[in-house]
Design a protein around this motif. Structure first.
Motif, PDB file in Angstrom:
ATOM      1  N   LEU A 118      -8.630 -17.598   5.138  1.00  0.00           N
ATOM      2  CA  LEU A 118      -7.482 -16.932   4.361  1.00  0.00           C
ATOM      3  C   LEU A 118      -7.638 -15.287   4.353  1.00  0.00           C
ATOM      4  N   THR A 119      -6.307 -14.875   4.564  1.00  0.00           N
ATOM      5  CA  THR A 119      -6.188 -13.464   4.622  1.00  0.00           C
ATOM      6  C   THR A 119      -5.658 -12.914   3.162  1.00  0.00           C
ATOM      7  N   LEU A 120      -6.104 -12.156   2.334  1.00  0.00           N
ATOM      8  CA  LEU A 120      -5.485 -11.383   1.571  1.00  0.00           C
ATOM      9  C   LEU A 120      -4.899  -9.988   1.870  1.00  0.00           C
ATOM     10  N   SER A 121      -4.089  -9.775   1.550  1.00  0.00           N
ATOM     11  CA  SER A 121      -3.443  -8.188   1.440  1.00  0.00           C
ATOM     12  C   SER A 121      -3.408  -7.592   0.066  1.00  0.00           C
ATOM     13  N   CYS A 122      -3.252  -6.153   0.104  1.00  0.00           N
ATOM     14  CA  CYS A 122      -3.174  -5.181  -1.129  1.00  0.00           C
ATOM     15  C   CYS A 122      -2.340  -4.378  -0.285  1.00  0.00           C
ATOM     16  N   ALA A 123      -1.155  -4.226  -1.004  1.00  0.00           N
ATOM     17  CA  ALA A 123      -0.192  -3.197  -0.719  1.00  0.00           C
ATOM     18  C   ALA A 123      -0.216  -2.143  -1.502  1.00  0.00           C
ATOM     19  N   ALA A 124      -0.475  -0.795  -1.456  1.00  0.00           N
ATOM     20  CA  ALA A 124      -0.722   0.248  -2.249  1.00  0.00           C
ATOM     21  C   ALA A 124       0.865   1.199  -2.125  1.00  0.00           C
ATOM     22  N   SER A 125       0.967   1.730  -3.373  1.00  0.00           N
ATOM     23  CA  SER A 125       2.030   2.622  -3.619  1.00  0.00           C
ATOM     24  C   SER A 125       1.743   3.791  -4.605  1.00  0.00           C
ATOM     25  N   GLY A 126       2.350   4.698  -4.816  1.00  0.00           N
ATOM     26  CA  GLY A 126       2.361   5.677  -5.516  1.00  0.00           C
ATOM     27  C   GLY A 126       1.241   6.541  -5.740  1.00  0.00           C
ATOM     28  N   PHE A 127       0.312   6.681  -4.333  1.00  0.00           N
ATOM     29  CA  PHE A 127      -0.697   7.676  -4.336  1.00  0.00           C
ATOM     30  C   PHE A 127      -1.002   7.635  -2.876  1.00  0.00           C
ATOM     31  N   THR A 128      -1.654   8.528  -2.487  1.00  0.00           N
ATOM     32  CA  THR A 128      -2.213   8.685  -1.377  1.00  0.00           C
ATOM     33  C   THR A 128      -3.153   7.923  -0.704  1.00  0.00           C
ATOM     34  N   PHE A 129      -2.783   6.997  -0.112  1.00  0.00           N
ATOM     35  CA  PHE A 129      -3.680   5.694   0.157  1.00  0.00           C
ATOM     36  C   PHE A 129      -4.693   6.145   1.216  1.00  0.00           C
TER      37      PHE A 129
END
Length: 122
Positions: A18-29
């Motif tokens: 499996l591959t999990l993803s985590c999409a970030a927003s609202g900060f300087t990743f």
């Protein structure tokens, strides 16, 4: 508004991947050290994989070492966790974590995602 949104969880057969993803927003990743944690039923949340802000260094818990890869794409503000040869004991809620320590003040900024369920079963 800060958001960490995990995806890719679900039901996986033993031995699968499996591959999990985590999409970030609202900060300087790109400034943040990113990690994946998991929490199995009745157990504490544990750190299983982490990656530095530049993506160069990674660390893994022994429970996933050798069959897991954490990676990130700073252009897409996304961190990934690939887990191979999954086992029933990998069943847990998987959480994305972002952490940044401001050098000047030593203030620690931490964000968490809401988690995604992974169930390993035939």
């Amino acid at each position: 508004q800060v958001q960490l949104v995990e995806s890719g969880g679900g039901l996986v057969q033993p031995g699968g991947s499996l591959t999990l993803s985590c999409a970030a927003s609202g900060f300087t990743f790109s400034k943040f050290h990113m990690s994946w944690y998991r929490q199995a039923p009745g157990k504490e949340r544990i750190l299983i994989a982490s990656i530095t802000s530049d993506g160069i260094n990674t660390n893994y818990d022994d429970s996933v070492k050798g069959r897991s890869t954490i990676s990130r794409d700073n252009a897409k503000n996304t961190v990934y966790l690939q887990l191979n040869n999954v086992k029933p004991e990998d069943t847990a809620v998987y959480y994305c974590n972002a952490r940044w320590i401001i050098i000047e003040t030593l203030e620690e900024i931490v964000y968490w995602g809401q988690g995604t369920q992974v169930t390993v079963s035939s």
